[in-house]
Design an enzyme around this catalytic site. Structure first.
Site, PDB file in Angstrom:
ATOM      1  CD  GLU A  27      -2.898  -0.772   2.494  1.00 50.88           C
ATOM      2  OE1 GLU A  27      -4.100  -1.021   2.350  1.00 50.88           O
ATOM      3  OE2 GLU A  27      -2.420  -0.349   3.564  1.00 50.88           O
ATOM      4  CB  CYS A  28       0.791   4.369   0.049  1.00 47.84           C
ATOM      5  SG  CYS A  28       1.136   6.100  -0.305  1.00 47.84           S
TER       6      CYS A  28
END
Length: 435
Positions: free
Chosen positions: A326-327
């Site tokens: 994530e990210c």
């Protein structure tokens, strides 16, 4: 039933986090069990709440969370003596298009939970005029109960008398007045506060906040203004974990995980195996899934590039089992990360993604995604809600799109995430999922 309050403000930067942390610690020191919450999709403030209160803080978000999830999370206060939620931005600030349970404003949570609101008002540069702000907030939405205010950044006893007089004239209760103290401000970074784990003296700072609050705020009156939120009833609703044995990256580069996500995994019996890529640790060999959360990999890109043991084990895991980032975790799964100085750092290379901080651009907002491929335990077609906030830009993204992604108003978002084999990544942080 546990009584609660919501600490909010007319805008960001008014000092509500200082009030929140000081209040949490003061109550804890008095032997009161306090359950903290944070309105909105914030993954930094809850760590400070935990440090102050000794309990995990849960996000409550009216745009991305269904009603059943909100009620389940609110019931985490059922074994506490008191509940306090910290608002985000201004009390009524949210997106233009509401989700199933609201538009993401802190006011939605106050209304749903029945918690009175205490406004922290920055009175610097004004005196009686602050009362006009308080009056407007008290009348803007009659369904939201404004219990009173805390005056912040008061310059002198005379200044305090004038500001209090304005509030008295319109019948707004003043719970306290905080003198201006520049030394009490926590350092910030582009995503908000510098992370709790980065403060070697955090406990001492929070104790200072508590002393400051005790000296200037009527804490007993605040407790008396709280109201109880009735239990939702019925069975709690927790999302199922994406696997039963999850290797979770956790260190200074990977720390953005929502408490409600981890709680759901734990309650479902999942085994969470933390490991540190910065320490060049490999994920657990028997893990069914490797999950790399967001964080600040750009600050540690050189060390991550040299973490060969971590990278080799990650690649080996991906040959047979899923890996998701994530990210910041997504960026580390890519070919390279270019830092703010323009230096290119070789990352894991499991995706073709190349990102850059040399050309900063803010990406911010709620996200709704429909998966075009399986993602770490979620099937193709799954509907996900989340939030994106970063300053990196994509230089290269040759892999297939992971999802169709829209913002809160239904507009298509170019950052679709990507997948290659069993490896997936997205720029949004998962909040809720519907299979």
């Amino acid at each position: 039933m546990t009584p609660g309050l919501l600490i909010a403000a007319p805008a960001s930067g008014t000092g509500k986090t200082t009030v929140m942390l000081g209040l949490l610690r003061a109550l804890r020191d008095d032997g009161i069990v306090v359950q903290p919450f944070k309105c909105g999709p914030d993954y930094i403030d809850p760590a400070f709440h935990r440090a102050a209160s000794g309990r995990a803080s849960f996000n409550l978000d009216s745009w991305s969370m269904p009603a059943t999830m909100l009620d389940t999370l609110a019931d985490q206060a059922s074994d506490a003596d008191f509940a306090i939620s910290e608002g985000s931005m201004g009390l009524f600030d949210g997106v233009a298009k509401a989700g199933a349970t609201g538009n993401g404003a802190s006011a939605d949570i106050a209304r749903r939970m029945g918690w009175p609101v205490v406004l922290v008002i920055d009175v610097s540069g004004q005196a009686q005029s602050a009362a006009a702000t308080a009056l407007g907030f008290s009348r803007y939405d009659p369904s939201v109960n404004i219990a009173g205010v805390i005056l912040n950044r008061v310059a002198s006893p005379r200044h305090e008398r004038l500001a209090r007089a304005g509030m008295e004239a319109i019948g707004i209760r003043v719970f306290g007045a905080l003198p201006r103290r520049g030394d009490l401000k926590l350092p910030e970074r582009h995503l908000g506060l510098v992370q709790a784990a980065e403060h070697p003296d955090l406990d001492a700072r929070i104790s200072e906040y508590a002393t400051f609050l005790r000296a200037n705020v009527d804490i007993a009156a605040l407790r008396g203004a709280a109201t109880a939120h009735p239990p939702a009833g019925g069975e709690p609703v927790w999302h199922r974990p994406p696997a039963q044995r999850i290797a979770l990256a956790r260190d200074a580069a990977f720390s953005f995980t929502y408490s409600h996500v981890l709680e759901a995994w734990h309650r479902a019996g999942a085994e969470i195996r933390p490991f540190s890529p910065l320490a060049d640790e490999p994920p657990a060999a028997d893990a069914e899934l490797v999950w790399l959360p967001g964080g600040y990999p750009e600050l540690h890109a050189g060390r991550l590039a040299e973490a060969r043991r971590f990278q080799t084990a990650l690649a080996e895991h991906a040959t047979t089992r899923p890996v998701h980032g994530e990210c910041g975790g997504y960026m580390v799964l890519g070919e390279g990360l270019i830092d703010a100085d323009g230096v290119h750092h070789r990352m894991a290379g499991l995706l073709g993604l190349v990102t850059s901080y040399a050309h900063r651009k803010m990406h911010l907002g709620y996200r709704r995604a429909t998966l075009l491929a399986p993602m770490g335990g979620f099937d193709t077609g799954a509907m996900l809600t989340g939030h994106e906030f970063h300053y990196s830009t994509i230089v290269e993204q040759p892999d297939s799109a992971l999802a169709t992604v829209t913002d809160a108003e239904g507009n298509a978002v170019a950052e679709t995430g990507s997948h290659r084999g069993r490896v997936t990544g997205s720029f949004f942080h998962l909040i809720a999922a519907t299979q």
